[in-house]
Design an enzyme around this catalytic site. Sequence first.
Site, PDB file in Angstrom:
ATOM      1  N   ASP A  14      39.507  29.392  48.378  1.00 36.92           N
ATOM      2  CA  ASP A  14      40.747  29.962  47.863  1.00 36.92           C
ATOM      3  C   ASP A  14      41.200  29.054  46.704  1.00 36.92           C
ATOM      4  O   ASP A  14      40.696  27.940  46.535  1.00 36.92           O
ATOM      5  CB  ASP A  14      41.812  30.050  48.961  1.00 36.92           C
ATOM      6  CG  ASP A  14      42.893  31.061  48.596  1.00 36.92           C
ATOM      7  OD1 ASP A  14      43.011  31.418  47.404  1.00 36.92           O
ATOM      8  OD2 ASP A  14      43.644  31.486  49.500  1.00 36.92           O
TER       9      ASP A  14
HETATM   10  C1  BGC Z   1      45.438  33.595  47.388  1.00 37.26           C
HETATM   11  C2  BGC Z   1      44.159  34.389  47.393  1.00 37.26           C
HETATM   12  C3  BGC Z   1      43.931  34.985  46.024  1.00 37.26           C
HETATM   13  C4  BGC Z   1      43.895  33.865  45.010  1.00 37.26           C
HETATM   14  C5  BGC Z   1      43.640  34.335  43.599  1.00 37.26           C
HETATM   15  C6  BGC Z   1      45.518  32.614  46.243  1.00 37.26           C
HETATM   16  O1  BGC Z   1      46.810  32.090  46.105  1.00 37.26           O
HETATM   17  O2  BGC Z   1      45.590  32.920  48.615  1.00 37.26           O
HETATM   18  O3  BGC Z   1      44.200  35.387  48.373  1.00 37.26           O
HETATM   19  O4  BGC Z   1      42.752  35.744  46.004  1.00 37.26           O
HETATM   20  O5  BGC Z   1      45.149  33.197  45.025  1.00 37.26           O
HETATM   21  O6  BGC Z   1      44.721  35.030  43.093  1.00 37.26           O
END
Ligand code: BGC
Length: 800
Positions: free
Chosen positions: A297
């Site tokens: 993530d």
């Molecule tokens: C989230 C993810 C997301 C990523 C990219 C993160 O803050 O937890 O689910 O895909 O950002 O936007």
Amino acid sequence: MTSFFKRTLLACAVAGVSACGGSNTTSNTSSVEAAFTDRNQNGVMDDYENPALDVTSRAKNLISLLSLEQKAHLLTGTGFQLNNVGGSEKVPGAAGSTFAIPELGIPAMVLADGPAGLRISPTRDNDTASYFATAFPIATALASTWNTALVTQVGDAMGEEVKEYGVDLFLAPGMNIHANPLAGRNFEYYSEDPLVSGLMAASIVNGVEAHGVGTTIKHFVANNAETSRMWLDAHINEQAYREIYLRGFEIAIEASQPWAIMTSYNKVNGVYTSQDEVLLETVLRDEFGYEGLVMTDWFAGDSAPAQMQAGNDLIMPGMPDQRQAIIDAVNNGTLLETTLDCNLQRIVETLLKSPSYNDYAYSNQPDLDAHAQVARQAAAEGVVLLKNTNHALPIQSDTKIAAFGNTSYDFIAGGTGSGDVNEAYTVSLVDGLNNANVPVFEPLKEAYTAFMAAEAAKRPPKKHFFELQSPLPEFSVPEALLSDAVEASDVGLITIGRNAGEFQDRKLDADFNLTDAELSMIAQVSAAYHKAGKPVVAVLNTGGVVEVASWREHVDAIVLPWQGGQEAGNALVDVLTGKVNPSGRLATTFPLAYSDNPTATVFPGKPTSEETVKDPYIGLFVGKHMQFDYVDGIYVGYRYYDTFNVPVAYEFGYGLSYTDFSISKVTVQPSENPAEFTIKAAVSNKGKLPGKEVVQVYVTAPAGNLPKASKSLVAFNKTASLQPDSTEMLTFSVTAKQLASFSEQQRAWVVEAGDYTFHVGHSSQNIAQQVTVNIPESIVVEKVLATLTPPAPVAEISPQ
Ligand code: BGC
């Protein structure tokens, strides 16, 4: 060198060779004459350029041509620009991108969110065109359809947008478990049950990937709270970890083998999931047979070399110091370059099949009109009718409506943060009524609209795209206007709206519980309508569960459209008017009170130190080191309420229809495998309107030696639209794994000997028929390789 690295260095090298496909390729050019693109312009066809070769060999060849510096680039994304909202030059607003390697003719891959539809910028600098994407219903609403074929159609529509907007990897679906109603991202997730979560996620994956683009199931694993999410350590005993939190991912992988998986921010049992080699190599790859790439993530974890070592192939969004740390670790001998090659193999195999690599000429013109229809159908089928007394619903087409509650006029299509979508419009409840020519009491509409515009003007502008703004104060309808509304309308509709999003969990007061202003609005409006002998219908435009028990007696009907995406208002009105007979069923329990949830006193964990910590990259994420003990063990959701006899407001699987169904002729057919069964049931429409019914099969397993819930869902199915007096036979397959429990002692999934009762019904508490079968001897269904225990066992609740 730490002892961790000493222990795992050899293991990964060995695992790496087998996981990456065996022998080392030395030849990197081919004399075969064929049409090929000379990507590195060296005048010969390298193996990676040879379209006739298999992907594994092509990827190996490409990796053999990379310098360590280039490898570090491919293993980490290109970074993050907060103000531009994302990290892709090709597709503004996408969440990230991999590096291109121009010397080898390798393009970047584009990665974009998210669970309710594609999240990209709707407009671009110096460009008059628009790039809107469809906001589909949130995952919780999709799960409420219990219709995997329909959810696959939603995936299909999402996939076309992903591909036609030039994106390679879709950062969805999200599939964590709804263990506590306050978890801020529940709306992005499906259910409290792993079977529902796994099958819904697989449906999205299969729909999207049919377009030749990838999906990313997330967040692996146990991303069940947002508070201090980057420093949160979830402690989970192994049986619960495997049966509840990992199980959904295992089911999704088996049913769809997605291109990618995103690890979570949190730690589980002391280790960041993105740095947990046992979790990623042994459980995910060796036990679950996962073949795709694993990415972090955004900004997750605290050691890029440890992520490489653990088999977390791609680090997103990717920062220069992470690349340097990888290079340094290889140079100082703490990380093998062959480990990187193993990670790269999975990235490059994905790259080779991506639209960007294959020069797909995307149109930037997906079929948004067709997708709006899919969104409307899915939203309507996800509507759950919770209460309907005195035939308050459906309303007749000439019924006059007065709409109360701010949200009636400003529907919430979906949550905030990365799970948001930049849609062109959202149809509110009132817009939906207008579109269906249902008369709406105008003076009330004007008063609400003026009040809301004035309040909105007082709010400071959003600081970031993912900021969750506090709701506007609820408009207090003057007495005289209320009387006029009662007089002028046949039905009062009251909408209660809730929004949530990543970075924060929901609150108990004024969020899970209604505000005083909302409660008095419900009481006053209901009293006024009832005095005039007219009904009141409450609408819950929420992303998750709210308290209903204290006020539901006031209203005649309660409808739960969740956050139904951009077509929410039209879809809801389809159900209110009876154009669509509601067939949504809860995939998550509505408890009587928050305190009834078994994690109410421990969610979202306790700080383990008083120090405040900040993420090192953008400094936006602030929190504390925390530990969250999963004291509920396997007793999550209905598994808890049912086993511990705790009454609920609306149980798992519940939902009303405008017609009545009966379930009969349940048969259970054994198969060659003594723990596998085929169940059949006849579903008949006994009422006066056509409609669909969801039939659920639960099992009560024998007491045996292992903790078990009194009922667990083992299969479900949905009828087609059945005409009155017609019957459909539904078939359900129950696998041995669905009947098995995880035995920590035996290190295996075991079906214990004894009587298994299958309950076939309309909900977890409304069972139509039961059939008991006997399994004479215990069966070991599957041995596991990894041990997944917390540093110290978690003291769990127990029904005895
Ligand atoms: C989230 C993810 C997301 C990523 C990219 C993160 O803050 O937890 O689910 O895909 O950002 O936007």
